[in-house]
Design a protein around this motif. Structure first.
Motif, PDB file in Angstrom:
ATOM      1  N   PHE A 105       0.833  -1.206   0.000  1.00 37.49           N
ATOM      2  CA  PHE A 105       0.000   0.000   0.000  1.00 37.49           C
ATOM      3  C   PHE A 105       0.867   1.255   0.000  1.00 37.49           C
ATOM      4  CE2 PHE A 105      -2.487   3.312   2.184  1.00 37.49           C
ATOM      5  CZ  PHE A 105      -3.542   3.405   1.293  1.00 37.49           C
ATOM      6  N   GLU A 106       2.015   1.186   0.628  1.00 38.47           N
ATOM      7  CA  GLU A 106       2.921   2.336   0.638  1.00 38.47           C
ATOM      8  C   GLU A 106       3.299   2.723  -0.794  1.00 38.47           C
ATOM      9  OE1 GLU A 106       7.362   3.498   2.312  1.00 38.47           O
ATOM     10  OE2 GLU A 106       6.280   1.851   3.281  1.00 38.47           O
ATOM     11  N   GLY A 107       3.598   1.734  -1.629  1.00 35.14           N
ATOM     12  CA  GLY A 107       3.922   2.006  -3.035  1.00 35.14           C
ATOM     13  C   GLY A 107       2.740   2.601  -3.790  1.00 35.14           C
ATOM     14  N   ILE A 108       1.539   2.078  -3.515  1.00 39.62           N
ATOM     15  CA  ILE A 108       0.322   2.619  -4.127  1.00 39.62           C
ATOM     16  C   ILE A 108       0.157   4.074  -3.701  1.00 39.62           C
ATOM     17  CG2 ILE A 108      -2.201   2.471  -4.180  1.00 39.62           C
ATOM     18  CD1 ILE A 108      -1.877  -0.601  -3.721  1.00 39.62           C
ATOM     19  N   SER A 109       0.365   4.333  -2.420  1.00 37.39           N
ATOM     20  CA  SER A 109       0.170   5.686  -1.884  1.00 37.39           C
ATOM     21  C   SER A 109       1.099   6.698  -2.532  1.00 37.39           C
ATOM     22  CB  SER A 109       0.383   5.692  -0.366  1.00 37.39           C
ATOM     23  OG  SER A 109      -0.659   4.988   0.258  1.00 37.39           O
ATOM     24  N   TYR A 110       2.370   6.365  -2.667  1.00 39.14           N
ATOM     25  CA  TYR A 110       3.295   7.328  -3.266  1.00 39.14           C
ATOM     26  C   TYR A 110       2.943   7.599  -4.729  1.00 39.14           C
ATOM     27  CZ  TYR A 110       5.888   7.833   0.977  1.00 39.14           C
ATOM     28  OH  TYR A 110       6.218   8.144   2.274  1.00 39.14           O
ATOM     29  N   ALA A 111       2.486   6.564  -5.437  1.00 33.26           N
ATOM     30  CA  ALA A 111       2.060   6.764  -6.827  1.00 33.26           C
ATOM     31  C   ALA A 111       0.796   7.629  -6.885  1.00 33.26           C
ATOM     32  CB  ALA A 111       1.818   5.413  -7.500  1.00 33.26           C
ATOM     33  N   MET A 112      -0.123   7.416  -5.958  1.00 36.72           N
ATOM     34  CA  MET A 112      -1.353   8.220  -5.923  1.00 36.72           C
ATOM     35  C   MET A 112      -1.048   9.672  -5.556  1.00 36.72           C
ATOM     36  SD  MET A 112      -4.119   6.601  -6.840  1.00 36.72           S
ATOM     37  CE  MET A 112      -5.358   7.709  -6.153  1.00 36.72           C
ATOM     38  N   ILE A 113      -0.145   9.876  -4.600  1.00 38.00           N
ATOM     39  CA  ILE A 113       0.227  11.240  -4.207  1.00 38.00           C
ATOM     40  C   ILE A 113       0.812  11.981  -5.411  1.00 38.00           C
ATOM     41  CG2 ILE A 113       1.845  12.605  -2.798  1.00 38.00           C
ATOM     42  CD1 ILE A 113       1.440  10.368  -0.586  1.00 38.00           C
ATOM     43  N   LYS A 114       1.708  11.328  -6.119  1.00 36.16           N
ATOM     44  CA  LYS A 114       2.329  11.952  -7.293  1.00 36.16           C
ATOM     45  C   LYS A 114       1.265  12.246  -8.358  1.00 36.16           C
ATOM     46  CE  LYS A 114       6.252  11.595 -10.375  1.00 36.16           C
ATOM     47  NZ  LYS A 114       7.478  10.879 -10.704  1.00 36.16           N
ATOM     48  N   THR A 115       0.315  11.335  -8.537  1.00 36.59           N
ATOM     49  CA  THR A 115      -0.736  11.523  -9.534  1.00 36.59           C
ATOM     50  C   THR A 115      -1.616  12.726  -9.189  1.00 36.59           C
ATOM     51  OG1 THR A 115      -0.756   9.157 -10.047  1.00 36.59           O
ATOM     52  CG2 THR A 115      -2.709  10.416 -10.663  1.00 36.59           C
ATOM     53  N   VAL A 116      -2.075  12.790  -7.939  1.00 39.18           N
ATOM     54  CA  VAL A 116      -2.945  13.902  -7.529  1.00 39.18           C
ATOM     55  C   VAL A 116      -2.215  15.234  -7.664  1.00 39.18           C
ATOM     56  CG1 VAL A 116      -4.214  14.942  -5.604  1.00 39.18           C
ATOM     57  CG2 VAL A 116      -4.392  12.506  -6.005  1.00 39.18           C
ATOM     58  N   LYS A 117      -0.966  15.272  -7.253  1.00 37.69           N
ATOM     59  CA  LYS A 117      -0.209  16.529  -7.308  1.00 37.69           C
ATOM     60  C   LYS A 117       0.053  16.986  -8.741  1.00 37.69           C
ATOM     61  CE  LYS A 117       2.291  16.404  -2.938  1.00 37.69           C
ATOM     62  NZ  LYS A 117       3.638  16.400  -2.337  1.00 37.69           N
ATOM     63  N   ASN A 118       0.267  16.048  -9.654  1.00 40.97           N
ATOM     64  CA  ASN A 118       0.629  16.408 -11.023  1.00 40.97           C
ATOM     65  C   ASN A 118      -0.548  16.559 -11.973  1.00 40.97           C
ATOM     66  OD1 ASN A 118       3.716  16.472 -11.406  1.00 40.97           O
ATOM     67  ND2 ASN A 118       3.354  14.753 -10.047  1.00 40.97           N
ATOM     68  N   ILE A 119      -1.624  15.845 -11.713  1.00 41.75           N
ATOM     69  CA  ILE A 119      -2.768  15.907 -12.626  1.00 41.75           C
ATOM     70  C   ILE A 119      -3.867  16.815 -12.087  1.00 41.75           C
ATOM     71  CG2 ILE A 119      -4.493  14.546 -13.884  1.00 41.75           C
ATOM     72  CD1 ILE A 119      -2.451  12.299 -14.051  1.00 41.75           C
ATOM     73  N   LYS A 120      -3.899  17.016 -10.790  1.00 44.80           N
ATOM     74  CA  LYS A 120      -4.832  17.967 -10.155  1.00 44.80           C
ATOM     75  C   LYS A 120      -6.274  17.765 -10.607  1.00 44.80           C
ATOM     76  CE  LYS A 120      -1.344  21.573  -9.524  1.00 44.80           C
ATOM     77  NZ  LYS A 120      -0.182  20.812  -9.774  1.00 44.80           N
ATOM     78  N   PHE A 121      -6.808  16.579 -10.350  1.00 40.46           N
ATOM     79  CA  PHE A 121      -8.155  16.223 -10.768  1.00 40.46           C
ATOM     80  C   PHE A 121      -9.155  16.175  -9.627  1.00 40.46           C
ATOM     81  CE2 PHE A 121      -5.819  12.402  -9.713  1.00 40.46           C
ATOM     82  CZ  PHE A 121      -6.661  11.817  -8.783  1.00 40.46           C
ATOM     83  N   ASN A 122      -8.687  16.237  -8.379  1.00 44.53           N
ATOM     84  CA  ASN A 122      -9.552  15.965  -7.228  1.00 44.53           C
ATOM     85  C   ASN A 122     -10.704  16.952  -7.108  1.00 44.53           C
ATOM     86  OD1 ASN A 122      -7.019  17.407  -6.577  1.00 44.53           O
ATOM     87  ND2 ASN A 122      -7.964  17.718  -4.584  1.00 44.53           N
ATOM     88  N   SER A 123     -11.904  16.399  -6.964  1.00 41.95           N
ATOM     89  CA  SER A 123     -13.103  17.226  -6.844  1.00 41.95           C
ATOM     90  C   SER A 123     -13.401  17.587  -5.389  1.00 41.95           C
ATOM     91  CB  SER A 123     -14.304  16.516  -7.469  1.00 41.95           C
ATOM     92  OG  SER A 123     -14.543  15.298  -6.795  1.00 41.95           O
ATOM     93  N   ALA A 124     -12.630  17.031  -4.471  1.00 43.44           N
ATOM     94  CA  ALA A 124     -12.751  17.358  -3.045  1.00 43.44           C
ATOM     95  C   ALA A 124     -11.340  17.514  -2.479  1.00 43.44           C
ATOM     96  CB  ALA A 124     -13.495  16.242  -2.304  1.00 43.44           C
ATOM     97  N   THR A 125     -11.234  18.170  -1.337  1.00 43.76           N
ATOM     98  CA  THR A 125      -9.931  18.355  -0.699  1.00 43.76           C
ATOM     99  C   THR A 125      -9.337  16.992  -0.346  1.00 43.76           C
ATOM    100  OG1 THR A 125     -10.593  20.491   0.181  1.00 43.76           O
ATOM    101  CG2 THR A 125      -8.743  19.407   1.266  1.00 43.76           C
ATOM    102  N   VAL A 126      -8.043  16.863  -0.581  1.00 47.36           N
ATOM    103  CA  VAL A 126      -7.305  15.637  -0.276  1.00 47.36           C
ATOM    104  C   VAL A 126      -6.217  15.999   0.729  1.00 47.36           C
ATOM    105  CG1 VAL A 126      -5.804  13.843  -1.226  1.00 47.36           C
ATOM    106  CG2 VAL A 126      -7.732  14.671  -2.574  1.00 47.36           C
ATOM    107  N   TYR A 127      -6.064  15.148   1.730  1.00 46.81           N
ATOM    108  CA  TYR A 127      -5.049  15.381   2.755  1.00 46.81           C
ATOM    109  C   TYR A 127      -3.927  14.361   2.585  1.00 46.81           C
ATOM    110  CZ  TYR A 127      -8.818  18.130   4.668  1.00 46.81           C
ATOM    111  OH  TYR A 127      -9.820  19.061   4.809  1.00 46.81           O
TER     112      TYR A 127
END
Length: 167
Positions: A105-127
């Motif tokens: 899950f740690e590997g999934i998380s780092y990939a998701m963090i990078k995705t959210v930061k670079n693609i900026k698609f989130n429709s709600a606040t992400v922490y």
């Protein structure tokens, strides 16, 4: 004047198509994010069997993202991170021990963090949250800490490292 009106109409139609394509892509990305949260929540509550089921949904959601219309830089980020997410999801699904699942899950998380930061698609606040004991970060839909790396042993261990506002 007529040519200008026609050109403006063509531009408006093209922009509408692009916006529609972007919105379909954003919806799909937000479904990936929701599926990720489901895996995080399963691990945070020590439910390894639920985590296996939820990570299969995550993989399906990753495969369903219509990524071809993304700008080149974002497309490259997504292709790279999607590959990591799917590989780590397969590891997590095969993991019989929750400690092994959490490491995947740690590997999934780092990939998701990078995705959210670079693609900026989130429709709600992400922490972006971080556990100093696990030396690992994850995404959360809530500001309150829900630690997926230690679960009930240290459910609220960690802090909010970053807040990514809704797009």
């Amino acid at each position: 004047m007529k040519k200008i009106m026609i050109m403006l109409a063509i531009i408006a139609i093209a922009n509408t198509k692009l916006t529609f394509a972007q919105s379909k892509t954003d919806v799909a990305f937000n479904q990936v994010l929701t599926a990720y949260y489901d895996v995080k929540n399963a691990l945070a509550t020590d439910k390894k069997d639920v985590a296996i089921e939820k990570v299969k949904v995550l993989t399906a959601k990753v495969d369903a993202v219509p990524h071809k219309n993304l700008p080149a830089a974002q497309h490259n980020v997504w292709m790279e991170q999607a590959k990591i997410i799917k590989a780590k999801a397969a590891e997590l699904a095969a993991g019989k021990d929750i400690k092994v699942q959490r490491k995947s899950f740690e590997g999934i998380s780092y990939a998701m963090i990078k995705t959210v930061k670079n693609i900026k698609f989130n429709s709600a606040t992400v922490y972006v949250q971080h556990c100093p004991m696990a030396k690992a970060s994850w995404l959360n839909e809530k500001e309150n800490i829900e630690n997926p790396y230690y679960g009930s042993m240290m459910f609220d261990c960690g802090d909010v490292a970053e807040t990514i506002k809704a797009k």
